[in-house]
Scaffold this motif. Structure first.
Motif, PDB file in Angstrom:
ATOM      1  N   GLU A 199      -7.922 -23.005  -1.746  1.00  0.00           N
ATOM      2  CA  GLU A 199      -7.967 -22.897  -3.203  1.00  0.00           C
ATOM      3  C   GLU A 199      -9.369 -23.059  -3.771  1.00  0.00           C
ATOM      4  OE1 GLU A 199      -5.319 -23.990  -6.981  1.00  0.00           O
ATOM      5  OE2 GLU A 199      -4.573 -23.739  -4.969  1.00  0.00           O
ATOM      6  N   ASP A 200     -10.150 -23.940  -3.188  1.00  0.00           N
ATOM      7  CA  ASP A 200     -11.429 -24.301  -3.802  1.00  0.00           C
ATOM      8  C   ASP A 200     -12.610 -23.560  -3.179  1.00  0.00           C
ATOM      9  OD1 ASP A 200     -11.037 -25.621  -1.445  1.00  0.00           O
ATOM     10  OD2 ASP A 200     -11.812 -27.534  -2.119  1.00  0.00           O
ATOM     11  N   GLY A 201     -13.072 -22.572  -3.904  1.00  0.00           N
ATOM     12  CA  GLY A 201     -14.339 -21.954  -3.584  1.00  0.00           C
ATOM     13  C   GLY A 201     -14.351 -20.905  -2.499  1.00  0.00           C
ATOM     14  N   PRO A 202     -15.566 -20.547  -2.094  1.00  0.00           N
ATOM     15  CA  PRO A 202     -15.751 -19.490  -1.106  1.00  0.00           C
ATOM     16  C   PRO A 202     -15.423 -20.001   0.295  1.00  0.00           C
ATOM     17  CG  PRO A 202     -17.851 -20.455  -1.643  1.00  0.00           C
ATOM     18  CD  PRO A 202     -16.832 -21.117  -2.541  1.00  0.00           C
ATOM     19  N   GLY A 203     -15.511 -19.117   1.224  1.00  0.00           N
ATOM     20  CA  GLY A 203     -15.246 -19.454   2.617  1.00  0.00           C
ATOM     21  C   GLY A 203     -14.394 -18.376   3.250  1.00  0.00           C
ATOM     22  N   LEU A 204     -14.084 -18.573   4.492  1.00  0.00           N
ATOM     23  CA  LEU A 204     -13.302 -17.603   5.237  1.00  0.00           C
ATOM     24  C   LEU A 204     -11.898 -17.482   4.646  1.00  0.00           C
ATOM     25  CD1 LEU A 204     -13.155 -15.750   7.749  1.00  0.00           C
ATOM     26  CD2 LEU A 204     -12.226 -17.723   8.973  1.00  0.00           C
ATOM     27  N   ARG A 205     -11.473 -16.254   4.472  1.00  0.00           N
ATOM     28  CA  ARG A 205     -10.108 -15.966   4.029  1.00  0.00           C
ATOM     29  C   ARG A 205      -9.392 -15.238   5.155  1.00  0.00           C
ATOM     30  NH1 ARG A 205     -11.555 -14.342  -2.173  1.00  0.00           N
ATOM     31  NH2 ARG A 205     -12.186 -16.452  -2.746  1.00  0.00           N
ATOM     32  N   LEU A 206      -8.076 -15.300   5.132  1.00  0.00           N
ATOM     33  CA  LEU A 206      -7.276 -14.680   6.176  1.00  0.00           C
ATOM     34  C   LEU A 206      -6.492 -13.502   5.625  1.00  0.00           C
ATOM     35  CD1 LEU A 206      -5.860 -17.908   7.853  1.00  0.00           C
ATOM     36  CD2 LEU A 206      -7.811 -16.530   8.602  1.00  0.00           C
ATOM     37  N   ALA A 207      -6.620 -12.354   6.293  1.00  0.00           N
ATOM     38  CA  ALA A 207      -5.786 -11.193   5.992  1.00  0.00           C
ATOM     39  C   ALA A 207      -4.541 -11.347   6.862  1.00  0.00           C
ATOM     40  CB  ALA A 207      -6.523  -9.904   6.322  1.00  0.00           C
ATOM     41  N   VAL A 208      -3.441 -11.725   6.243  1.00  0.00           N
ATOM     42  CA  VAL A 208      -2.199 -11.998   6.960  1.00  0.00           C
ATOM     43  C   VAL A 208      -1.509 -10.671   7.249  1.00  0.00           C
ATOM     44  CG1 VAL A 208      -0.007 -13.227   6.885  1.00  0.00           C
ATOM     45  CG2 VAL A 208      -2.030 -14.217   5.788  1.00  0.00           C
ATOM     46  N   ALA A 209      -1.392 -10.340   8.535  1.00  0.00           N
ATOM     47  CA  ALA A 209      -0.875  -9.039   8.932  1.00  0.00           C
ATOM     48  C   ALA A 209       0.335  -9.193   9.841  1.00  0.00           C
ATOM     49  CB  ALA A 209      -1.962  -8.243   9.662  1.00  0.00           C
ATOM     50  N   ARG A 265       0.837  -1.204   0.000  1.00  0.00           N
ATOM     51  CA  ARG A 265       0.000   0.000   0.000  1.00  0.00           C
ATOM     52  C   ARG A 265       0.873   1.256   0.000  1.00  0.00           C
ATOM     53  NH1 ARG A 265      -5.290  -1.760   3.341  1.00  0.00           N
ATOM     54  NH2 ARG A 265      -6.049  -3.123   1.680  1.00  0.00           N
ATOM     55  N   PRO A 266       0.280   2.410  -0.340  1.00  0.00           N
ATOM     56  CA  PRO A 266       1.060   3.659  -0.399  1.00  0.00           C
ATOM     57  C   PRO A 266       1.805   3.981   0.903  1.00  0.00           C
ATOM     58  CG  PRO A 266      -1.062   3.982  -1.444  1.00  0.00           C
ATOM     59  CD  PRO A 266      -1.089   2.613  -0.797  1.00  0.00           C
ATOM     60  N   ASN A 267       1.271   3.556   2.040  1.00  0.00           N
ATOM     61  CA  ASN A 267       1.944   3.839   3.314  1.00  0.00           C
ATOM     62  C   ASN A 267       3.062   2.846   3.615  1.00  0.00           C
ATOM     63  OD1 ASN A 267       0.647   1.509   4.126  1.00  0.00           O
ATOM     64  ND2 ASN A 267      -0.564   2.482   5.736  1.00  0.00           N
ATOM     65  N   GLY A 268       3.317   1.899   2.689  1.00  0.00           N
ATOM     66  CA  GLY A 268       4.384   0.921   2.864  1.00  0.00           C
ATOM     67  C   GLY A 268       3.954  -0.381   3.506  1.00  0.00           C
ATOM     68  N   SER A 269       2.717  -0.438   4.006  1.00  0.00           N
ATOM     69  CA  SER A 269       2.235  -1.678   4.613  1.00  0.00           C
ATOM     70  C   SER A 269       1.891  -2.691   3.516  1.00  0.00           C
ATOM     71  CB  SER A 269       1.020  -1.424   5.503  1.00  0.00           C
ATOM     72  OG  SER A 269      -0.087  -1.019   4.721  1.00  0.00           O
ATOM     73  N   ARG A 270       1.905  -3.935   3.898  1.00  0.00           N
ATOM     74  CA  ARG A 270       1.617  -5.006   2.943  1.00  0.00           C
ATOM     75  C   ARG A 270       0.245  -5.591   3.241  1.00  0.00           C
ATOM     76  NH1 ARG A 270       5.557 -10.269   2.036  1.00  0.00           N
ATOM     77  NH2 ARG A 270       4.379 -11.218   0.343  1.00  0.00           N
ATOM     78  N   TRP A 271      -0.603  -5.694   2.221  1.00  0.00           N
ATOM     79  CA  TRP A 271      -1.941  -6.280   2.343  1.00  0.00           C
ATOM     80  C   TRP A 271      -1.902  -7.635   1.655  1.00  0.00           C
ATOM     81  CZ3 TRP A 271      -6.244  -6.002   4.975  1.00  0.00           C
ATOM     82  CH2 TRP A 271      -7.399  -6.597   4.487  1.00  0.00           C
TER      83      TRP A 271
END
Length: 128
Positions: free
Chosen positions: A47-57, A35-41
């Protein structure tokens, strides 16, 4: 209707976490940008389909055990043997041998920061 689609997952090192999620667990990288502030998103998920995803921070404070001494994350599969074999080959640190419980086949493993996960294949429903 509500659905839970994204949860933050704190790590000490993005690159080690990405190796764990992609190579060891077989997740896909859904997003990875600086991101512009230097943080990583970074967003990962199965792999297969919908469901909960994780924002690795990246954690800004030392990581504690997000679930105390218990398992905080549960990875469900319909093919325990192949997933377990793939994870062993990828170097996942298992904390026990697989065990067979009334609710299914399960084994506890840890991520690179020591957070505990279950790999579980639920027991087949009893035939009528």
């Amino acid at each position: 209707m509500l659905s839970l689609t994204l949860a933050t997952y704190l790590v000490s090192d993005h690159d080690a976490a990405m190796t764990f999620f992609v190579d060891a667990l077989g997740f896909s990288v859904r997003e990875d940008e600086t991101r512009p502030n230097g943080s990583r998103w970074v967003v990962v998920g199965p792999e297969d389909g919908p469901g909960l995803r994780l924002a690795v921070a990246a954690a800004t404070d030392p990581l504690g055990r997000q679930a105390g001494d218990g398992v905080g994350f549960f990875l469900r599969t319909d093919d325990f043997a192949s997933q377990y074999a793939r994870m062993v080959a990828a170097g996942v640190r298992f904390l026990e041998e697989p065990r067979y419980e009334a609710y299914g086949t399960v084994v506890v493993f840890a991520d690179p920061d020591g957070q505990r996960w279950d790999l579980i294949q639920p027991a087949a429903p009893a035939a009528l």
